[in-house]
Design a protein around this motif. Structure first.
Motif, PDB file in Angstrom:
ATOM      1  N   VAL A  30     -32.396  69.171 -25.411  1.00  0.00           N
ATOM      2  CA  VAL A  30     -32.629  70.459 -24.758  1.00  0.00           C
ATOM      3  C   VAL A  30     -33.611  70.313 -23.598  1.00  0.00           C
ATOM      4  O   VAL A  30     -33.371  70.828 -22.508  1.00  0.00           O
ATOM      5  CB  VAL A  30     -33.122  71.502 -25.782  1.00  0.00           C
ATOM      6  N   LYS A  52     -32.154  68.704 -20.701  1.00  0.00           N
ATOM      7  CA  LYS A  52     -31.030  69.527 -20.223  1.00  0.00           C
ATOM      8  C   LYS A  52     -29.683  68.809 -20.292  1.00  0.00           C
ATOM      9  O   LYS A  52     -28.742  69.170 -19.611  1.00  0.00           O
ATOM     10  CB  LYS A  52     -31.300  70.052 -18.825  1.00  0.00           C
ATOM     11  N   ASP A  84     -27.812  68.909 -22.829  1.00  0.00           N
ATOM     12  CA  ASP A  84     -26.908  69.840 -23.515  1.00  0.00           C
ATOM     13  C   ASP A  84     -26.226  70.789 -22.538  1.00  0.00           C
ATOM     14  O   ASP A  84     -25.158  71.320 -22.830  1.00  0.00           O
ATOM     15  CB  ASP A  84     -27.650  70.622 -24.604  1.00  0.00           C
ATOM     16  N   GLN A  85     -26.805  70.995 -21.365  1.00  0.00           N
ATOM     17  CA  GLN A  85     -26.186  71.848 -20.351  1.00  0.00           C
ATOM     18  C   GLN A  85     -25.138  71.100 -19.536  1.00  0.00           C
ATOM     19  O   GLN A  85     -24.247  71.713 -18.958  1.00  0.00           O
ATOM     20  CB  GLN A  85     -27.256  72.418 -19.419  1.00  0.00           C
ATOM     21  N   GLN A 120     -20.838  68.976 -22.926  1.00  0.00           N
ATOM     22  CA  GLN A 120     -20.427  69.924 -23.969  1.00  0.00           C
ATOM     23  C   GLN A 120     -20.464  69.308 -25.364  1.00  0.00           C
ATOM     24  O   GLN A 120     -20.740  69.999 -26.343  1.00  0.00           O
ATOM     25  CB  GLN A 120     -19.018  70.470 -23.672  1.00  0.00           C
ATOM     26  N   ALA A 154     -23.971  69.613 -26.409  1.00  0.00           N
ATOM     27  CA  ALA A 154     -24.253  71.018 -26.719  1.00  0.00           C
ATOM     28  C   ALA A 154     -23.725  71.382 -28.113  1.00  0.00           C
ATOM     29  O   ALA A 154     -24.412  72.057 -28.894  1.00  0.00           O
ATOM     30  CB  ALA A 154     -23.634  71.929 -25.668  1.00  0.00           C
ATOM     31  N   GLU A 183     -26.056  72.433 -31.397  1.00  0.00           N
ATOM     32  CA  GLU A 183     -25.825  73.638 -32.207  1.00  0.00           C
ATOM     33  C   GLU A 183     -25.609  73.271 -33.674  1.00  0.00           C
ATOM     34  O   GLU A 183     -26.177  73.893 -34.571  1.00  0.00           O
ATOM     35  CB  GLU A 183     -24.617  74.406 -31.657  1.00  0.00           C
TER      36      GLU A 183
END
Length: 143
Positions: free
Chosen positions: A82, A85, A87-88, A91, A94, A98
């Motif tokens: 996170v 970044k 995860d941005q 996918q 990400a 989650e």
């Protein structure tokens, strides 16, 4: 004696002054951040992931201990994904972030088989996340 090199004529094009990307205070802040930076290096991560192989049924105490260790690793890798970044941009990362958050927040299972399954799922998620963070150059190959 000739060297084979031609002498370049004088430069006659106008050149503007250099524009530095930071002020002196900004450079000092960057230097301090670099000096405080500590990469995620934990030789126990892979050992903890492999601690409960698929063909071994650990005791309840072992499951609880492994779950606690894996939750700590999962929290660190999720936070790394996170804050960097990744995860941005990715996918898959990400989705694993989650899944890691969900798994990490689940309460322990009273049924031993379900508890072992949850620990294995945590280990698999950690392993996949670790591989993707290495692929995305957030970690070196040797954690």
């Amino acid at each position: 004696m000739t060297t084979g090199f031609a002498v370049a004529p004088c430069w006659d094009h106008p050149v503007g002054p250099a524009v530095l990307p930071f002020t002196e205070a900004g450079l000092q802040r960057v230097l301090e951040k670099i000096q405080r930076w500590a990469p995620y290096v934990d030789g126990l991560l892979l050992d903890d992931i492999a601690a409960i192989p698929d063909d071994y049924m650990p005791s309840k105490d072992e499951v609880d201990e492994h779950a606690q260790q894996l939750r700590g690793h999962l929290m660190r890798l999720v936070n790394l994904a996170v804050t960097s970044k990744v995860d941005q941009r990715d996918q898959k990362v990400a989705g694993l972030v989650e899944r890691g958050r969900i798994i990490r927040s689940e309460e322990g299972h009273s049924d031993r088989r379900r508890a072992v399954g949850a620990v294995r799922q945590m280990a698999w998620t950690l392993n996949e996340l670790l591989e993707l963070l290495v692929e995305n150059q957030c970690l070196t190959e040797e954690p």
